[in-house]
Design a protein around this motif. Structure first.
Motif, PDB file in Angstrom:
ATOM      1  N   ILE A  29       0.849  -1.205   0.000  1.00 10.54           N
ATOM      2  CA  ILE A  29       0.000   0.000   0.000  1.00 10.54           C
ATOM      3  C   ILE A  29       0.883   1.253   0.000  1.00 10.54           C
ATOM      4  CG2 ILE A  29      -1.768   1.301   1.259  1.00 10.54           C
ATOM      5  CD1 ILE A  29      -2.845  -1.366   2.323  1.00 10.54           C
ATOM      6  N   GLU A  30       1.899   1.247   0.868  1.00  8.50           N
ATOM      7  CA  GLU A  30       2.734   2.454   0.993  1.00  8.50           C
ATOM      8  C   GLU A  30       3.967   2.418   0.091  1.00  8.50           C
ATOM      9  OE1 GLU A  30       3.466   3.704   4.978  1.00  8.50           O
ATOM     10  OE2 GLU A  30       1.494   3.074   5.669  1.00  8.50           O
ATOM     11  N   GLN A  31       4.167   1.301  -0.625  1.00  7.60           N
ATOM     12  CA  GLN A  31       5.294   1.168  -1.579  1.00  7.60           C
ATOM     13  C   GLN A  31       6.652   1.388  -0.910  1.00  7.60           C
ATOM     14  OE1 GLN A  31       4.401   0.470  -4.891  1.00  7.60           O
ATOM     15  NE2 GLN A  31       2.322   0.466  -4.158  1.00  7.60           N
ATOM     16  N   GLN A  32       6.839   0.858   0.291  1.00 14.65           N
ATOM     17  CA  GLN A  32       8.131   0.998   0.973  1.00 14.65           C
ATOM     18  C   GLN A  32       8.850  -0.338   0.895  1.00 14.65           C
ATOM     19  OE1 GLN A  32       8.631   3.706   3.766  1.00 14.65           O
ATOM     20  NE2 GLN A  32       6.513   3.973   4.412  1.00 14.65           N
ATOM     21  N   TRP A  33      10.143  -0.291   0.700  1.00 10.13           N
ATOM     22  CA  TRP A  33      10.903  -1.539   0.565  1.00 10.13           C
ATOM     23  C   TRP A  33      12.332  -1.315   1.000  1.00 10.13           C
ATOM     24  CZ3 TRP A  33      10.059  -6.419   0.564  1.00 10.13           C
ATOM     25  CH2 TRP A  33      11.018  -7.324   0.103  1.00 10.13           C
ATOM     26  N   GLU A  34      12.938  -2.301   1.615  1.00  6.89           N
ATOM     27  CA  GLU A  34      14.350  -2.207   1.980  1.00  6.89           C
ATOM     28  C   GLU A  34      14.926  -3.611   1.863  1.00  6.89           C
ATOM     29  OE1 GLU A  34      15.890   0.856   5.080  1.00  6.89           O
ATOM     30  OE2 GLU A  34      15.781  -1.069   6.076  1.00  6.89           O
ATOM     31  N   TYR A 159      -5.662 -25.089   3.608  1.00  9.15           N
ATOM     32  CA  TYR A 159      -4.765 -24.103   2.974  1.00  9.15           C
ATOM     33  C   TYR A 159      -5.559 -23.223   1.999  1.00  9.15           C
ATOM     34  CZ  TYR A 159      -0.764 -26.865   4.665  1.00  9.15           C
ATOM     35  OH  TYR A 159       0.151 -27.521   5.439  1.00  9.15           O
ATOM     36  N   ARG A 160      -6.428 -23.851   1.225  1.00  9.88           N
ATOM     37  CA  ARG A 160      -7.187 -23.090   0.216  1.00  9.88           C
ATOM     38  C   ARG A 160      -8.092 -22.054   0.896  1.00  9.88           C
ATOM     39  NH1 ARG A 160      -7.580 -25.880  -4.894  1.00  9.88           N
ATOM     40  NH2 ARG A 160      -6.218 -27.679  -4.829  1.00  9.88           N
ATOM     41  N   ASN A 161      -8.748 -22.451   1.993  1.00 14.07           N
ATOM     42  CA  ASN A 161      -9.632 -21.512   2.688  1.00 14.07           C
ATOM     43  C   ASN A 161      -8.839 -20.341   3.273  1.00 14.07           C
ATOM     44  OD1 ASN A 161     -11.860 -23.009   2.074  1.00 14.07           O
ATOM     45  ND2 ASN A 161     -11.823 -24.181   3.985  1.00 14.07           N
ATOM     46  N   GLN A 162      -7.646 -20.652   3.815  1.00  9.59           N
ATOM     47  CA  GLN A 162      -6.822 -19.583   4.388  1.00  9.59           C
ATOM     48  C   GLN A 162      -6.366 -18.606   3.299  1.00  9.59           C
ATOM     49  OE1 GLN A 162      -6.190 -19.146   7.728  1.00  9.59           O
ATOM     50  NE2 GLN A 162      -5.254 -17.195   7.117  1.00  9.59           N
ATOM     51  N   VAL A 163      -6.017 -19.152   2.133  1.00  5.85           N
ATOM     52  CA  VAL A 163      -5.584 -18.301   1.013  1.00  5.85           C
ATOM     53  C   VAL A 163      -6.712 -17.349   0.609  1.00  5.85           C
ATOM     54  CG1 VAL A 163      -5.056 -18.379  -1.474  1.00  5.85           C
ATOM     55  CG2 VAL A 163      -3.820 -19.859   0.102  1.00  5.85           C
ATOM     56  N   LYS A 164      -7.934 -17.888   0.483  1.00  5.70           N
ATOM     57  CA  LYS A 164      -9.075 -17.032   0.094  1.00  5.70           C
ATOM     58  C   LYS A 164      -9.310 -15.960   1.151  1.00  5.70           C
ATOM     59  CE  LYS A 164     -11.715 -20.526  -2.319  1.00  5.70           C
ATOM     60  NZ  LYS A 164     -12.750 -21.497  -2.056  1.00  5.70           N
ATOM     61  N   LYS A 165      -9.235 -16.372   2.415  1.00  2.00           N
ATOM     62  CA  LYS A 165      -9.478 -15.435   3.524  1.00  2.00           C
ATOM     63  C   LYS A 165      -8.417 -14.321   3.525  1.00  2.00           C
ATOM     64  CE  LYS A 165     -10.108 -16.020   8.435  1.00  2.00           C
ATOM     65  NZ  LYS A 165      -8.806 -15.788   8.976  1.00  2.00           N
ATOM     66  N   ASP A 166      -7.154 -14.707   3.332  1.00  3.18           N
ATOM     67  CA  ASP A 166      -6.066 -13.715   3.311  1.00  3.18           C
ATOM     68  C   ASP A 166      -6.288 -12.688   2.204  1.00  3.18           C
ATOM     69  OD1 ASP A 166      -4.734 -14.818   5.413  1.00  3.18           O
ATOM     70  OD2 ASP A 166      -3.037 -15.580   4.284  1.00  3.18           O
ATOM     71  N   PHE A 167      -6.594 -13.165   0.997  1.00  4.56           N
ATOM     72  CA  PHE A 167      -6.734 -12.201  -0.108  1.00  4.56           C
ATOM     73  C   PHE A 167      -7.963 -11.301   0.078  1.00  4.56           C
ATOM     74  CE2 PHE A 167      -3.796 -15.062  -2.507  1.00  4.56           C
ATOM     75  CZ  PHE A 167      -2.798 -14.121  -2.655  1.00  4.56           C
ATOM     76  N   GLU A 168      -9.030 -11.850   0.662  1.00  2.00           N
ATOM     77  CA  GLU A 168     -10.208 -11.003   0.942  1.00  2.00           C
ATOM     78  C   GLU A 168      -9.821  -9.887   1.905  1.00  2.00           C
ATOM     79  OE1 GLU A 168     -13.531 -14.427   0.521  1.00  2.00           O
ATOM     80  OE2 GLU A 168     -13.563 -13.271   2.381  1.00  2.00           O
ATOM     81  N   GLU A 169      -9.057 -10.288   2.955  1.00  2.00           N
ATOM     82  CA  GLU A 169      -8.624  -9.297   3.949  1.00  2.00           C
ATOM     83  C   GLU A 169      -7.703  -8.252   3.299  1.00  2.00           C
ATOM     84  OE1 GLU A 169      -6.590  -9.512   8.320  1.00  2.00           O
ATOM     85  OE2 GLU A 169      -7.352 -11.395   7.523  1.00  2.00           O
ATOM     86  N   MET A 170      -6.796  -8.728   2.429  1.00  2.00           N
ATOM     87  CA  MET A 170      -5.856  -7.810   1.761  1.00  2.00           C
ATOM     88  C   MET A 170      -6.612  -6.817   0.873  1.00  2.00           C
ATOM     89  SD  MET A 170      -3.166 -10.829   0.974  1.00  2.00           S
ATOM     90  CE  MET A 170      -1.902 -10.239  -0.040  1.00  2.00           C
ATOM     91  N   HIS A 171      -7.623  -7.294   0.156  1.00  7.15           N
ATOM     92  CA  HIS A 171      -8.409  -6.373  -0.687  1.00  7.15           C
ATOM     93  C   HIS A 171      -9.103  -5.322   0.182  1.00  7.15           C
ATOM     94  CE1 HIS A 171      -8.035  -7.671  -4.818  1.00  7.15           C
ATOM     95  NE2 HIS A 171      -8.068  -8.929  -4.425  1.00  7.15           N
ATOM     96  N   GLY A 172      -9.592  -5.763   1.358  1.00  8.41           N
ATOM     97  CA  GLY A 172     -10.247  -4.830   2.282  1.00  8.41           C
ATOM     98  C   GLY A 172      -9.284  -3.743   2.742  1.00  8.41           C
ATOM     99  N   TYR A 173      -8.059  -4.131   3.154  1.00  6.99           N
ATOM    100  CA  TYR A 173      -7.053  -3.162   3.595  1.00  6.99           C
ATOM    101  C   TYR A 173      -6.685  -2.229   2.438  1.00  6.99           C
ATOM    102  CZ  TYR A 173      -5.926  -5.986   7.793  1.00  6.99           C
ATOM    103  OH  TYR A 173      -5.959  -6.661   8.976  1.00  6.99           O
ATOM    104  N   PHE A 174      -6.507  -2.831   1.258  1.00  2.00           N
ATOM    105  CA  PHE A 174      -6.042  -2.048   0.106  1.00  2.00           C
ATOM    106  C   PHE A 174      -7.083  -0.978  -0.265  1.00  2.00           C
ATOM    107  CE2 PHE A 174      -4.646  -1.014  -4.130  1.00  2.00           C
ATOM    108  CZ  PHE A 174      -3.261  -1.072  -4.009  1.00  2.00           C
ATOM    109  N   LYS A 175      -8.349  -1.368  -0.223  1.00  2.00           N
ATOM    110  CA  LYS A 175      -9.429  -0.430  -0.575  1.00  2.00           C
ATOM    111  C   LYS A 175      -9.459   0.746   0.406  1.00  2.00           C
ATOM    112  CE  LYS A 175     -14.083  -0.949  -2.172  1.00  2.00           C
ATOM    113  NZ  LYS A 175     -15.284  -1.734  -2.065  1.00  2.00           N
ATOM    114  N   ARG A 176      -9.241   0.432   1.684  1.00  2.00           N
ATOM    115  CA  ARG A 176      -9.275   1.486   2.717  1.00  2.00           C
ATOM    116  C   ARG A 176      -7.929   2.187   2.868  1.00  2.00           C
ATOM    117  NH1 ARG A 176     -10.213  -2.358   7.239  1.00  2.00           N
ATOM    118  NH2 ARG A 176      -9.821  -0.606   8.616  1.00  2.00           N
ATOM    119  N   LYS A 177      -6.911   1.692   2.144  1.00  2.00           N
ATOM    120  CA  LYS A 177      -5.524   2.205   2.282  1.00  2.00           C
ATOM    121  C   LYS A 177      -5.129   2.160   3.764  1.00  2.00           C
ATOM    122  CE  LYS A 177      -4.828   3.133  -2.080  1.00  2.00           C
ATOM    123  NZ  LYS A 177      -5.440   1.930  -2.570  1.00  2.00           N
ATOM    124  N   TYR A 178      -5.374   1.025   4.379  1.00  2.00           N
ATOM    125  CA  TYR A 178      -5.173   0.866   5.824  1.00  2.00           C
ATOM    126  C   TYR A 178      -3.887   0.104   6.126  1.00  2.00           C
ATOM    127  CZ  TYR A 178      -5.813  -1.204  10.456  1.00  2.00           C
ATOM    128  OH  TYR A 178      -5.631  -1.626  11.739  1.00  2.00           O
TER     129      TYR A 178
END
Ligand code: SF4
Length: 218
Positions: A29-34, A159-178
């Motif tokens: 989200i913040e594009q920071q990398w090291e 594993y498959r359920n966790q993957v779906k759950k993770d990406f749903e959560e990531m989309h939520g954070y990304f949309k809110r820029k959280y």
């Protein structure tokens, strides 16, 4: 539900997300990398595996490197280090331009030792391939540079359920820029972003206690 292409997240981000949600948000989200030793050696391993022009046939196996993959359902895209198409006329699927049927086996390259986050990444890759090629993938492999061993991984429902759950959560954070707050754990010591995240700062209750500590440190 299907995501629009412009909303796709990087598949490989699931490793960062599993490691620490804040680290994922700082990078994606913040594009920071090291860089640190671990990120550089991981990158070098992937460079070797990702030769996009590479397709090789060994007996009954076709091997491709750096194959682009995506999932509309999960809203992600990325690349597979290696995909092996193994001739399997009984249970396999047809591959465009090739004779016969093939079962599909993704192979991920990692520099360290077996970690759950790597399994989630491999599972996500297999789920993309299933969606793209209308097939079923029961297992894949992770090759570890440190042990020079290929681990066979069963791609379970958990594993498959966790993957779906993770990406749903990531989309939520990304949309809110959280970006989540610091949660200091043992992982912070090995984190490539600790100098940007400053997890130590979170242990101070006030600016005064931070200043007192810093002055006392000198
Ligand atoms: S330093 Fe710790 S809290 Fe901060 S991003 Fe890294 S792992 Fe997460």
């Amino acid at each position: 539900m299907a995501y629009d292409e412009e909303d796709y997240l990087m598949l490989s981000g699931i490793q960062h997300f599993e490691f620490c949600r804040r680290q994922w948000a700082l990078i994606h989200i913040e594009q920071q990398w090291e860089e640190n030793y671990l990120t550089v050696s991981g990158e070098l391993m992937h460079e070797k595996a990702h030769d996009k022009d590479f397709t090789e046939k060994r007996k009954n196996v076709i091997i491709t490197r750096g194959m682009p993959i995506f999932s509309r359902e999960m809203g992600i895209s990325g690349e597979c280090d290696i995909v092996e198409f193994v001739r399997d006329d009984k249970n396999g699927v047809e591959i465009f331009g090739r004779e016969g049927h093939y079962s599909i086996e993704p192979v991920e390259y990692k520099h360290g030792e077996l970690k759950e986050a790597d399994i989630f990444q491999l599972t996500a890759e297999a789920m993309c391939l299933e969606e793209m090629l209308c097939c079923e993938i029961k297992y894949g492999y992770i090759f570890y540079g440190k042990t020079r061993k290929r681990e066979k991984i069963e791609l379970t429902e958990e594993y498959r359920n966790q993957v779906k759950k993770d990406f749903e959560e990531m989309h939520g954070y990304f949309k809110r820029k959280y970006t989540p707050n610091v949660r200091k754990t043992k992982a912070c010591n090995a984190c490539s972003l600790k100098n940007i995240c400053l997890p130590k700062m979170n242990t101070f209750k006030s600016a005064k206690s931070y200043i007192d500590f810093m002055i006392g440190e000198e």
